[in-house]
Design an enzyme around this catalytic site. Structure first.
Site, PDB file in Angstrom:
ATOM      1  N   SER A 144      34.755  63.413 -58.028  1.00 59.22           N
ATOM      2  CA  SER A 144      35.459  62.135 -58.136  1.00 59.22           C
ATOM      3  C   SER A 144      36.927  62.367 -58.419  1.00 59.22           C
ATOM      4  O   SER A 144      37.294  63.359 -59.057  1.00 59.22           O
ATOM      5  CB  SER A 144      34.863  61.305 -59.276  1.00 59.22           C
ATOM      6  OG  SER A 144      35.686  60.189 -59.537  1.00 59.22           O
ATOM      7  N   TYR A 157      33.405  60.328 -68.556  1.00 58.59           N
ATOM      8  CA  TYR A 157      32.968  60.524 -67.167  1.00 58.59           C
ATOM      9  C   TYR A 157      33.918  61.489 -66.460  1.00 58.59           C
ATOM     10  O   TYR A 157      33.485  62.430 -65.784  1.00 58.59           O
ATOM     11  CB  TYR A 157      32.960  59.166 -66.459  1.00 58.59           C
ATOM     12  CG  TYR A 157      32.706  59.204 -64.973  1.00 58.59           C
ATOM     13  CD1 TYR A 157      31.421  59.399 -64.470  1.00 58.59           C
ATOM     14  CD2 TYR A 157      33.755  59.026 -64.051  1.00 58.59           C
ATOM     15  CE1 TYR A 157      31.184  59.413 -63.099  1.00 58.59           C
ATOM     16  CE2 TYR A 157      33.526  59.038 -62.685  1.00 58.59           C
ATOM     17  CZ  TYR A 157      32.241  59.234 -62.210  1.00 58.59           C
ATOM     18  OH  TYR A 157      32.009  59.247 -60.853  1.00 58.59           O
TER      19      TYR A 157
HETATM   20  N1  LIG Z   1      30.940  54.582 -56.977  1.00 62.11           N
HETATM   21  C1  LIG Z   1      32.084  55.179 -57.203  1.00 62.11           C
HETATM   22  O1  LIG Z   1      33.142  54.526 -57.412  1.00 62.11           O
HETATM   23  C2  LIG Z   1      32.184  56.681 -57.167  1.00 62.11           C
HETATM   24  C3  LIG Z   1      33.455  57.249 -57.060  1.00 62.11           C
HETATM   25  C4  LIG Z   1      33.570  58.636 -57.056  1.00 62.11           C
HETATM   26  C5  LIG Z   1      32.442  59.428 -57.163  1.00 62.11           C
HETATM   27  N2  LIG Z   1      31.222  58.844 -57.271  1.00 62.11           N
HETATM   28  C6  LIG Z   1      30.069  59.713 -57.431  1.00 62.11           C
HETATM   29  O2  LIG Z   1      29.250  59.618 -56.286  1.00 62.11           O
HETATM   30  C7  LIG Z   1      27.875  59.847 -56.676  1.00 62.11           C
HETATM   31  C8  LIG Z   1      27.016  58.724 -56.128  1.00 62.11           C
HETATM   32  O3  LIG Z   1      27.478  57.500 -56.690  1.00 62.11           O
HETATM   33  P1  LIG Z   1      27.065  56.072 -56.093  1.00 62.11           P
HETATM   34  O4  LIG Z   1      28.297  55.254 -56.037  1.00 62.11           O
HETATM   35  O5  LIG Z   1      26.247  56.245 -54.884  1.00 62.11           O
HETATM   36  O6  LIG Z   1      26.234  55.517 -57.316  1.00 62.11           O
HETATM   37  P2  LIG Z   1      24.739  54.987 -57.461  1.00 62.11           P
HETATM   38  O7  LIG Z   1      24.353  54.200 -56.262  1.00 62.11           O
HETATM   39  O8  LIG Z   1      24.713  54.355 -58.810  1.00 62.11           O
HETATM   40  O9  LIG Z   1      23.878  56.334 -57.472  1.00 62.11           O
HETATM   41  C9  LIG Z   1      23.769  57.157 -58.585  1.00 62.11           C
HETATM   42  C10 LIG Z   1      22.547  58.031 -58.381  1.00 62.11           C
HETATM   43  O10 LIG Z   1      22.410  58.941 -59.485  1.00 62.11           O
HETATM   44  C11 LIG Z   1      21.031  58.993 -59.816  1.00 62.11           C
HETATM   45  N3  LIG Z   1      20.806  59.489 -61.161  1.00 62.11           N
HETATM   46  C12 LIG Z   1      21.357  59.062 -62.303  1.00 62.11           C
HETATM   47  N4  LIG Z   1      20.849  59.775 -63.347  1.00 62.11           N
HETATM   48  C13 LIG Z   1      19.964  60.659 -62.817  1.00 62.11           C
HETATM   49  C14 LIG Z   1      19.112  61.659 -63.351  1.00 62.11           C
HETATM   50  N5  LIG Z   1      19.055  61.900 -64.676  1.00 62.11           N
HETATM   51  N6  LIG Z   1      18.347  62.374 -62.510  1.00 62.11           N
HETATM   52  C15 LIG Z   1      18.364  62.146 -61.177  1.00 62.11           C
HETATM   53  N7  LIG Z   1      19.143  61.208 -60.598  1.00 62.11           N
HETATM   54  C16 LIG Z   1      19.922  60.480 -61.420  1.00 62.11           C
HETATM   55  C17 LIG Z   1      20.557  57.559 -59.638  1.00 62.11           C
HETATM   56  O11 LIG Z   1      19.156  57.535 -59.594  1.00 62.11           O
HETATM   57  P3  LIG Z   1      18.246  56.403 -60.294  1.00 62.11           P
HETATM   58  O12 LIG Z   1      17.876  55.459 -59.174  1.00 62.11           O
HETATM   59  O13 LIG Z   1      17.073  57.147 -60.829  1.00 62.11           O
HETATM   60  O14 LIG Z   1      19.066  55.745 -61.374  1.00 62.11           O
HETATM   61  C18 LIG Z   1      21.223  57.272 -58.296  1.00 62.11           C
HETATM   62  O15 LIG Z   1      20.456  57.812 -57.257  1.00 62.11           O
HETATM   63  C19 LIG Z   1      27.870  59.985 -58.204  1.00 62.11           C
HETATM   64  O16 LIG Z   1      27.896  61.348 -58.541  1.00 62.11           O
HETATM   65  C20 LIG Z   1      29.185  59.342 -58.608  1.00 62.11           C
HETATM   66  O17 LIG Z   1      29.666  59.871 -59.828  1.00 62.11           O
HETATM   67  C21 LIG Z   1      31.059  57.489 -57.258  1.00 62.11           C
END
Ligand SMILES: NC(=O)c1ccc[n+]([C@@H]2O[C@H](COP(=O)([O-])OP(=O)(O)OC[C@H]3O[C@@H](n4cnc5c(N)ncnc54)[C@H](OP(=O)(O)O)[C@@H]3O)[C@@H](O)[C@H]2O)c1
Length: 251
Positions: A144, A157
């Site tokens: 990120s 974070y």
């Molecule tokens: N959205 C943003 O603005 C953004 C920006 C930069 C980077 N990112 C990164 O991109 C990645 C995906 O984010 P997203 O936006 O797609 O968010 P998201 O839809 O909330 O997805 C997060 C994922 O992490 C999983 N997770 C959380 N805790 C876990 C654990 N203990 N074991 C296994 N899985 C776990 C969740 O699974 P559950 O269904 O089990 O909760 C879900 O599949 C993340 O690493 C995030 O930090 C996001």
């Protein structure tokens, strides 16, 4: 095996319900990807994510995986690699946490760090070794922009992502020349369930835009991908802003 354009035939997603990961899987399925493993905590959402991808014609399987259980990673991920080669692993799990609560609840802050950082160190190393044994494949890591420079508003974070980012860069260097490619993806604010209800940051983007950037990065065999691309320039400037000024910026 990947095709001549770097598109994988088989994909393993760590964090199988991630909106960014699912947008990426959908995009890759419309290209060439045929087999998808969704690794995640068992839930109806994981099963529904799998059915959604099956409807697009892919062979989709789920496997139990918890980032917070590093002792279980060898067994869970070993099962996937034992079934056949994986051309691409997408490390997509992560939690944003709640900065103001987490500052007051060290245990909650530790869970953010353990999920985003140590969970990735463990599962990343397990997958890297399996890819190296195959002799090919890409490990794509969702880092990120928050890890680029710690901000007052989300340094718990941000620091976990800084650790993840440094780990993934080093792993990429360790695997250089082995046939295994590590790509670090640094999105800015993405409209997904992770950011639901939060005020949008400038240059906000979508899971689909991240998916497109990942596909382009695979084709180019990039080592680092920013989404949107302009963030590379913005962050190059912000990185050098003096601390006292940076602290006062409304970021
Ligand atoms: N959205 C943003 O603005 C953004 C920006 C930069 C980077 N990112 C990164 O991109 C990645 C995906 O984010 P997203 O936006 O797609 O968010 P998201 O839809 O909330 O997805 C997060 C994922 O992490 C999983 N997770 C959380 N805790 C876990 C654990 N203990 N074991 C296994 N899985 C776990 C969740 O699974 P559950 O269904 O089990 O909760 C879900 O599949 C993340 O690493 C995030 O930090 C996001």
């Amino acid at each position: 095996m990947k095709d001549a354009f770097g598109i994988p035939q088989s994909l393993l997603v760590l964090g199988g319900t991630s909106e960014i990961a699912l947008a990426t899987a959908r995009r890759l399925i419309t290209r060439r990807t045929r087999t998808v493993w969704l690794a995640g905590r068992p839930s109806p959402a994981l099963e529904s994510a799998a059915s959604g991808l099956r409807e697009l014609g892919a062979d989709v399987r789920t496997v139990g995986f918890d980032a917070l259980d590093p002792d279980g990673h060898e067994a869970a991920l070993g099962k996937v690699f034992a079934e056949g080669d994986i051309d691409m692993v997408l490390l997509a799990f992560g939690v944003l946490g709640d900065q103001s609560r987490d500052e007051n609840e060290p245990g909650a802050a530790v869970r953010v760090a353990q999920t985003n950082y140590t969970g990735a160190v463990s599962s990343g190393l397990v997958c890297a070794r399996a890819l190296q044994t195959q002799g090919h494949g890409s490990l794509v890591v969702l880092s990120s922009v928050a890890g680029e420079r710690a901000r007052r508003a989300n340094f718990i974070y941000g620091s976990s992502k800084a650790g993840l980012d440094a780990f993934a860069q080093g792993l990429g260097d360790a695997l250089y020349g082995t046939g295994v490619h590590v790509m670090v993806v640094r999105p800015g604010f993405v409209r997904s369930k992770m950011t639901e209800g939060l005020a949008e940051a400038p240059l906000a983007t979508t899971p689909e835009a991240v998916a497109t950037a990942i596909e382009t990065g695979l084709r180019r065999r990039s080592e680092t991908v920013w989404v949107p691309g302009t963030l590379r320039v913005v962050m190059a400037a912000l990185r050098h802003v003096p601390r006292g000024v940076f602290r006062r910026l409304p970021l």
